[in-house]
Design a protein around this motif. Structure first.
Motif, PDB file in Angstrom:
ATOM      1  N   GLN A   1      11.397   1.935  -8.828  1.00 51.51           N
ATOM      2  CA  GLN A   1      10.793   3.018  -8.458  1.00 51.51           C
ATOM      3  C   GLN A   1      10.599   3.168  -7.225  1.00 51.51           C
ATOM      4  O   GLN A   1      10.660   4.145  -6.486  1.00 51.51           O
ATOM      5  N   ALA A   2       9.899   2.010  -6.607  1.00 52.77           N
ATOM      6  CA  ALA A   2       9.232   2.207  -5.283  1.00 52.77           C
ATOM      7  C   ALA A   2      10.209   2.235  -4.441  1.00 52.77           C
ATOM      8  O   ALA A   2      10.217   2.513  -2.945  1.00 52.77           O
ATOM      9  N   GLY A   3      11.466   1.928  -4.586  1.00 50.08           N
ATOM     10  CA  GLY A   3      12.488   1.781  -3.838  1.00 50.08           C
ATOM     11  C   GLY A   3      13.328   3.325  -3.776  1.00 50.08           C
ATOM     12  O   GLY A   3      14.181   3.507  -2.777  1.00 50.08           O
ATOM     13  N   VAL A   4      12.731   4.492  -4.516  1.00 44.40           N
ATOM     14  CA  VAL A   4      13.325   5.591  -4.501  1.00 44.40           C
ATOM     15  C   VAL A   4      13.483   6.413  -3.135  1.00 44.40           C
ATOM     16  O   VAL A   4      14.615   6.886  -2.570  1.00 44.40           O
ATOM     17  N   PRO A   5      12.459   6.406  -2.322  1.00 42.16           N
ATOM     18  CA  PRO A   5      12.724   7.253  -1.040  1.00 42.16           C
ATOM     19  C   PRO A   5      13.669   6.631  -0.135  1.00 42.16           C
ATOM     20  O   PRO A   5      14.284   7.210   0.553  1.00 42.16           O
TER      21      PRO A   5
ATOM     22  N   SER B   1       5.254   4.811 -15.724  1.00 40.21           N
ATOM     23  CA  SER B   1       5.593   5.834 -14.540  1.00 40.21           C
ATOM     24  C   SER B   1       5.258   7.407 -14.896  1.00 40.21           C
ATOM     25  O   SER B   1       5.205   7.839 -16.133  1.00 40.21           O
ATOM     26  N   ASP B   2       4.770   7.990 -13.732  1.00 39.78           N
ATOM     27  CA  ASP B   2       4.249   9.199 -13.919  1.00 39.78           C
ATOM     28  C   ASP B   2       5.380  10.096 -13.378  1.00 39.78           C
ATOM     29  O   ASP B   2       5.761  10.392 -12.329  1.00 39.78           O
ATOM     30  N   PRO B   3       5.980  10.786 -14.151  1.00 42.15           N
ATOM     31  CA  PRO B   3       7.177  11.802 -13.902  1.00 42.15           C
ATOM     32  C   PRO B   3       6.862  12.863 -12.664  1.00 42.15           C
ATOM     33  O   PRO B   3       7.725  13.328 -11.959  1.00 42.15           O
ATOM     34  N   LYS B   4       5.502  13.175 -12.614  1.00 36.66           N
ATOM     35  CA  LYS B   4       4.980  14.182 -11.731  1.00 36.66           C
ATOM     36  C   LYS B   4       5.191  13.405 -10.154  1.00 36.66           C
ATOM     37  O   LYS B   4       5.513  13.953  -9.131  1.00 36.66           O
ATOM     38  N   LYS B   5       5.020  12.317 -10.156  1.00 33.68           N
ATOM     39  CA  LYS B   5       4.941  11.622  -9.008  1.00 33.68           C
ATOM     40  C   LYS B   5       6.373  11.328  -8.487  1.00 33.68           C
ATOM     41  O   LYS B   5       7.014  11.378  -7.191  1.00 33.68           O
ATOM     42  N   VAL B   6       7.389  10.931  -9.469  1.00 31.40           N
ATOM     43  CA  VAL B   6       8.742  10.809  -9.372  1.00 31.40           C
ATOM     44  C   VAL B   6       9.378  12.124  -8.797  1.00 31.40           C
ATOM     45  O   VAL B   6      10.169  12.166  -7.961  1.00 31.40           O
ATOM     46  N   THR B   7       8.981  13.185  -9.460  1.00 30.53           N
ATOM     47  CA  THR B   7       9.220  14.389  -8.904  1.00 30.53           C
ATOM     48  C   THR B   7       9.032  14.889  -7.521  1.00 30.53           C
ATOM     49  O   THR B   7      10.128  15.141  -6.703  1.00 30.53           O
ATOM     50  N   ARG B   8       7.817  14.326  -6.801  1.00 24.85           N
ATOM     51  CA  ARG B   8       7.731  14.562  -5.544  1.00 24.85           C
ATOM     52  C   ARG B   8       8.631  13.494  -4.808  1.00 24.85           C
ATOM     53  O   ARG B   8       9.005  14.180  -3.779  1.00 24.85           O
TER      54      ARG B   8
ATOM     55  N   ASP C   1     -11.733 -18.099 -25.845  1.00 27.59           N
ATOM     56  CA  ASP C   1     -12.574 -19.105 -25.307  1.00 27.59           C
ATOM     57  C   ASP C   1     -12.294 -19.670 -23.898  1.00 27.59           C
ATOM     58  O   ASP C   1     -12.924 -19.775 -22.933  1.00 27.59           O
ATOM     59  N   GLN C   2     -10.913 -19.718 -23.827  1.00 28.53           N
ATOM     60  CA  GLN C   2     -10.282 -20.136 -22.568  1.00 28.53           C
ATOM     61  C   GLN C   2     -10.402 -19.038 -21.423  1.00 28.53           C
ATOM     62  O   GLN C   2      -9.996 -17.978 -21.789  1.00 28.53           O
ATOM     63  N   PRO C   3     -10.042 -19.230 -20.263  1.00 30.83           N
ATOM     64  CA  PRO C   3      -9.954 -18.117 -19.452  1.00 30.83           C
ATOM     65  C   PRO C   3      -8.490 -17.665 -19.546  1.00 30.83           C
ATOM     66  O   PRO C   3      -7.739 -18.301 -19.916  1.00 30.83           O
ATOM     67  N   VAL C   4      -8.333 -16.286 -19.313  1.00 30.97           N
ATOM     68  CA  VAL C   4      -7.136 -15.524 -19.239  1.00 30.97           C
ATOM     69  C   VAL C   4      -6.760 -15.004 -18.162  1.00 30.97           C
ATOM     70  O   VAL C   4      -7.538 -14.439 -17.300  1.00 30.97           O
ATOM     71  N   VAL C   5      -5.453 -15.084 -17.599  1.00 33.61           N
ATOM     72  CA  VAL C   5      -5.116 -14.509 -16.336  1.00 33.61           C
ATOM     73  C   VAL C   5      -3.586 -13.727 -16.752  1.00 33.61           C
ATOM     74  O   VAL C   5      -3.031 -13.900 -17.752  1.00 33.61           O
ATOM     75  N   LEU C   6      -3.629 -12.502 -15.765  1.00 35.51           N
ATOM     76  CA  LEU C   6      -2.756 -11.503 -16.521  1.00 35.51           C
ATOM     77  C   LEU C   6      -1.512 -11.263 -15.477  1.00 35.51           C
ATOM     78  O   LEU C   6      -1.654 -11.765 -14.256  1.00 35.51           O
ATOM     79  N   VAL C   7      -0.293 -10.984 -15.865  1.00 33.95           N
ATOM     80  CA  VAL C   7       0.840 -10.413 -15.117  1.00 33.95           C
ATOM     81  C   VAL C   7       0.883  -8.883 -15.271  1.00 33.95           C
ATOM     82  O   VAL C   7       1.118  -8.780 -16.561  1.00 33.95           O
ATOM     83  N   LEU C   8       0.747  -8.045 -14.471  1.00 34.22           N
ATOM     84  CA  LEU C   8       0.745  -6.488 -14.830  1.00 34.22           C
ATOM     85  C   LEU C   8       2.202  -6.210 -14.449  1.00 34.22           C
ATOM     86  O   LEU C   8       2.821  -6.511 -13.443  1.00 34.22           O
ATOM     87  N   PRO C   9       2.739  -5.055 -15.205  1.00 34.39           N
ATOM     88  CA  PRO C   9       3.813  -4.274 -14.834  1.00 34.39           C
ATOM     89  C   PRO C   9       3.599  -3.724 -13.487  1.00 34.39           C
ATOM     90  O   PRO C   9       2.786  -3.399 -12.832  1.00 34.39           O
ATOM     91  N   GLU C  10       4.488  -2.977 -12.919  1.00 34.14           N
ATOM     92  CA  GLU C  10       4.664  -2.508 -11.392  1.00 34.14           C
ATOM     93  C   GLU C  10       3.895  -1.374 -11.548  1.00 34.14           C
ATOM     94  O   GLU C  10       3.193  -1.139 -10.466  1.00 34.14           O
ATOM     95  N   GLN C  11       3.781  -0.489 -12.091  1.00 36.19           N
ATOM     96  CA  GLN C  11       3.111   0.883 -11.879  1.00 36.19           C
ATOM     97  C   GLN C  11       1.923   0.573 -12.727  1.00 36.19           C
ATOM     98  O   GLN C  11       1.064   1.769 -12.739  1.00 36.19           O
ATOM     99  N   SER C  12       1.472  -0.309 -13.096  1.00 37.64           N
ATOM    100  CA  SER C  12       0.259  -0.557 -13.958  1.00 37.64           C
ATOM    101  C   SER C  12      -1.253  -0.218 -13.163  1.00 37.64           C
ATOM    102  O   SER C  12      -1.143  -0.650 -11.723  1.00 37.64           O
ATOM    103  N   ASP C  13      -2.268   0.391 -13.651  1.00 38.06           N
ATOM    104  CA  ASP C  13      -3.442   0.439 -12.901  1.00 38.06           C
ATOM    105  C   ASP C  13      -4.421  -0.676 -13.209  1.00 38.06           C
ATOM    106  O   ASP C  13      -4.736  -0.341 -14.779  1.00 38.06           O
TER     107      ASP C  13
END
Lengths: 450, 450, 450, 450
Positions: free
Chosen positions: B290-294, B315-322, C304-316
């Protein structure tokens, strides 16, 4: 590189968030620090350094709060021992991603004032940007009346400006701690974009023939110090201000609770525009138009007693909460739900005073029946005033009521009519019955007489 | 003075909104002009002037749309007759509140390129800021390969830079039309804050010994031109692009409608990350993260056929729209509601190809069984590549498939693995069955071999 | 009257904010209570009452936190002594503006469950709306397996429904504490709009011939209890959960810090979609797709243990923060900045397992080479499964690995492929090398075999 | 199922967005249709059906605009031929995902009024919810004075209510087209949550002994029809209203432009609160407090001449834009930038009139010196008024000025002081010099005399 200037409205205070790689620095944070925490989260970085360019007088610093909610270190100048953070020496530097921060001691505004230059190591060790705190502004220079001993401050500021800051280079972007409208500089431009080279050439305060002239100019400046500055000073040097991640909201009060607060000695401050306040207000209330809160609340409102508010119709209490939180008014304990109408609809007693346009002012002044009180700041009087006016700065008015006669007619005047409304509310609260606020003020007057 | 830099993500295109008093100017607006209309409404001003610093190649200009929804005038350089707006000559100036705008012809990137300097008349008629379009960037200079005749362009750019732009003064703030990551300059810094003085001293492209060396350097640069540039050129010189106040949303399609579009010859472009696409995708679809679209949509996607999308989960389709609206892909007619899962849950046919980490790449390369295709840009190859790699820029790959053997094993490689995923999708779509995308790409490779 | 239903995504938990005049009540608040504080500020009212319809098992209750930041009182049922709040008896009522709230003891889901009916005194003392907690849902009834003694719970629920709740009247709007997708009821409708009358007539669980049949049905239901329920139970009955006005953000970690956390025994949980995880992931990490966090994190992740995350690309990350905060995972101490790509670009070791579409699943199963593990919930198995599958609910998988053979080939299957991905990650983490996740799962399978 | 009630403030008009699966229906859309388009985008669905429950009189319908920007069909009742959309017959039904919509002709409010019931086919073909348009409200019933022939309308409404709507079942959720405060029903509750069963039992208008009593009651109701209703009627039956995806913003005007508009015959309407307007306003301007725009602008403002606005200090012009757009005031061509202060600071002429609290009102009335004009609505007069008041509804005042004496003193009175301010501005504009607006109005009066 993420670079954000965050401005506290009304105070015209600028703080800065600058990030590279995993880390961010915040310079001169305001008290409602959620702004910076949100920026860090948005940009996936950690705030690791917080810099106070100097002790601040006009707002509650946010560094202690920000440190509480992040894993960061507070840095400040070595010439004053804040009860928090680390004192740093001239020449200290640290890296943040590919940026290099270098700290210079630049006394003048205060003894412990520092300047931080920032270089992009990818290109050069020379800086591209400098955070100068209150040393230099776009179009003005920092106040030197808060240091204690004036002569020394102005002289120190001259040395800092000419031997430390300007030598960083004409090409360096200027990041000052205040913008146009701040009380920390009387003549700051309304534009935030400038460079050291632009200021060197075009800042009127930097066009003096030498140090003597500069010092003389600075010592001749007239500045005002609001009473709440004392609390700011205490809190900011000790770090004692109560800390929250987001400011607690001010509570709505129904009429019954609101009146109970009044009975318990709460001050009433009405944030409506002066025109509305003039025609109808709660007896014994002060008027400060909402946008004037950051600059004038601290002159009028008590920091000891409880304070309750009357808000304008379209006002957002959450916004007002932030304005007051920034200047330490934690004693504001509520606002009247439904606004002034709640008061009027219950048939409570309503007070009023007059307003006047230019024609009416002239009419009132005929035969010396009414006298003008010009409540503007001393530096504004230099532009002229209406002949015969009493010159009493708004912040001094309440202490100088004995100079006035309750039986006389007075017209309060400022530049446009806001501060005139505050002044009229002070007079009305003190028992003056023939008071008029000049709508348009000296700005309108000049239309007819210039 | 209100000053805002608005950045189109991915394109790294900067437009600017600057207002004083009642009026605002917009410089190089993007196509989704509601951004500027909202800014004007928020700041209670009218957009009265729109400036195109040059014909733009990498996005649809917004000036025609912005004029449609405001009472404004479009200005652009006099050396090219756009079919809209007013051609202005060197030295033309106009006022906006207390600001004075002055327009300079600064050919180089294109013949009609202009620079606009801005002065604050309250202080000086000398500028504090300049909009330089694509003439100068933070850390780089404008491309000279789009003018037509290279030698002349580079020479003209040299003259513009050294005789017109830099002489504005070291203290002048630089406002370029692109930032780091743009295809309009290969080496633009990731920092947006700079001045003419900083660039004069530290921009590597401005450290040449003279005009000859400068021209030689510019003519030696290698730049790529995406196919969609042609439509941009046509639209931007005629002003013919369809106009909307806000971009129309791309429609969600249920599986039935989505498949019907495919039957009607729609291209499928999948915006998921390369790891997800590799393991499972719709047969015959392209992959562009997605970030490679532009930056890459315009190399891959058809402008003639309908196009349908598969979006990532968050993904937010409104963002892709822009993103797509800005580069003119008005032919994107829908996205699969529910994403790839809608496809998989209906038990539709799924394709896949391989991914590889460094160890696996080495393993695959043993005995020359697999060959690397390095799809980075020519200027990136200069940093080195894996020995024996086929150097085929991503944008050329689809046209150069005949140079490759469908029976062989190929490993696609870029800097980190995104463009490698695009490349692998092109190969897979064309019938190559033994394809691996190198996750980590040359960045990972260097960890082991540097 | 302000009425808001606030839904916690994934948990499908509904809380309610209802205000009249100066005051507001919040029913069953979630832990991130800033939502309610903001609503109160927006509507100029004070939260004065907080009601817990029952002890909650699937999330951290917010009443203690909400009381901390407002001047309010917590009410809950009298049949259990929470270590906070006030126990109220059947028939207790209070007014809020013109609304009258009446509290009924409605044991069944738990002994202390209550129902709150709300009347509009302007029209009638009869209620127009009822908050029923987990007693009744749109299309389902509350679980009776958490009470302790099954038979009694179902019987009590029957009495509460037929003698207390439904008699409030067909015209009463139903406000339940959960919506479709919640684990607190297996068959809740995806629609939130209903009334007692609609449920009385059309809720399948209310169409039984009498109490015996109802009790038999309830006791025959199969429900699952995630391990984190124990912490919820402890926290929610003691009020001990750490309290914040807004949830503290999870920190971004650079690769170095992230690896240090792993060395210090942190669990890695990867929130990317199953397709991406399958083709490339950090060795020894679990996979839980982001939308599955509220429902499945509590089955997999350590408290109990600490946990660390890997997030998807568009994730907030701010959104993920809230999801985890609500279910008490205060031990999640960071996420990898830049996501999985940070890992791959540094050429770190990458693991993978297979995915399969229906054709490939059939192929794998030929000659019994691969075996299916159906990880859906017991009530889902009732709709059928692939013949010969191992039926092991996802939540039990890690404890039942001894029943499986690491040398064999396994295909994990759920309804569509998300939980199958979690299961495959568990197997891969435990050393199973021949694992495939069936993309599309039993939904896709049925397309071919129904 | 996504279900949203969208309320147009001030008009108290409810529209509805309901979606299941890929599709959404919008019922009674307002003119600024971006609200619905954004909802559809947010929920990944397409609007496919738009329903007008009846011709609307109090706002510009949005169905034509919404159809323009979506691939949808407009449905409305068969008893009137709108120049757009499809006329549907009693009993027509269609499906949307798992929902079934059924349309019933329910004449009464207007001949073509329809009711749409919605069933969830997963549970029953019986409806759970009904959109009743203006036939039935929470606590009230639809006006029958707009049909043309009163007796027939009330009778038809009775039949529709008792034979069509209420028989849908006590359990059916009521979704009306207006809420409390609307002019479309005098006594609508401030609560939006209700059911047919609740209304059947507790709606005062449905407690009559039979049809005759019901008809008599309806025919005895007094309703007002604002002049702008005529334009609404024309536009809404022809679909001719200008169409935009988002409403075009109203322009800020500097003083010069603003005065030029006035010279070109523009009406000035000042949206500040009545207290502010009273003490200082532009000569010949009308006052309508901002929140009163939806309900009272259409009584006062011209639809033919240009109109310019003065906004309150905290007002958002984008919000005002929407308020006016919804009621068709496309002739509002600007607002004074900087508000009233711009006027006063230029020393322009300022007008004023008086305000009065209860004490002052009594004082003014002594010896019959001042007379009260009660400008409330006829149904409000039934609650009582001050003895001797002129009862002239605000909307009639400008046409009945001949009944009054410009030399006399008048006190305008409404319920609290807003409409009194409008009335006072009308009188002042017409040359009455001794005018007072009673702050608190009849609400305050009753505090003293009840």
């Amino acid at each position: 590189v993420i670079f954000k200037r965050i401005t506290s409205e009304g105070l015209s205070h600028h703080s800065y968030f600058i990030a590279d790689g995993d880390e961010a620095v915040v310079v001169d944070p305001k008290r409602d620090v959620d702004t910076y925490l949100n920026l860090a989260a948005e940009h996936n970085c950690n705030i690791t350094k917080i810099i106070e360019t100097h002790r601040n007088e006009d707002y509650v610093i946010g560094s202690v709060a920000l440190k509480e909610f992040s894993d960061s270190e507070i840095l400040h100048g070595g010439k004053l021992d804040f009860k928090y953070g680390t004192q740093i020496e001239d020449g200290t530097s640290f890296d943040l991603g590919n940026l290099r921060f270098n700290l210079l001691e630049t006394p003048g505004h205060t003894p412990e004032s520092i300047t931080i230059s920032v270089a992009d190591k990818n290109f050069s060790n020379k800086p591209f940007l400098a955070f100068v705190g209150d040393s230099l502004f776009v179009g003005d220079t920092g106040r030197t009346d808060l240091w204690g001993d004036d002569g020394e401050a102005a002289s120190a500021l001259y040395e800092s400006l000419y031997n430390k800051i300007l030598p960083l280079g004409d090409h360096v972007i200027l990041c000052a701690a205040h913008g146009g409208g701040s009380v920390c500089g009387g003549a700051i431009a309304k534009r935030n974009q400038s460079t050291l080279g632009y200021e060197r050439q075009f800042n009127p305060k930097l066009q003096k023939t030498g140090k003597n002239e500069f010092v003389k100019m600075k010592n001749g400046e007239q500045h005002v110090q609001a009473p709440y500055f004392k609390l700011m000073e205490e809190w900011n040097q000790t770090g004692k201000a109560p800390v929250h991640r987001v400011p607690p909201f001010i509570d709505p009060l129904n009429l019954e609770c609101f009146r109970e607060k009044i009975r318990d000695n709460a001050e009433v401050i009405d944030l409506r525009p002066p025109q509305a306040f003039a025609s109808a207000h709660i007896p014994n209330s002060y008027n400060i138009w909402q946008a004037g809160v950051p600059a004038y609340f601290g002159w009028i409102a008590s920091l000891d007693q409880p304070v309750v508010l009357v808000l304008p119709e379209q006002s957002d209490p959450k916004k007002v909460t932030r304005l007051l939180y920034r200047i330490g008014y934690d004693n504001v304990c509520g606002y009247l739900k439904g606004g002034f109408e709640t008061w009027q609809n219950e048939s409570m007693e309503i007070d009023a005073f007059g307003v006047a346009d230019t024609e009416k002012v002239k009419d009132l002044m005929k035969n010396k029946k009414a006298e003008i009180i010009d409540v503007r700041k001393p530096d504004e009087w230099e532009d002229g005033t209406i002949e015969g006016s009493h010159k009493i700065f708004l912040g001094d008015l309440e202490n100088r009521l004995d100079d006035l006669d309750k039986g006389s007619q007075y017209i309060t005047m400022c530049a446009v009519g806001h501060r005139g409304g505050v002044a009229a509310s002070i007079l009305a609260k003190s028992g003056f019955r023939n008071v008029y606020n000049y709508l348009g003020g000296y700005t309108a007057w000049k239309q007819h007489h210039a």
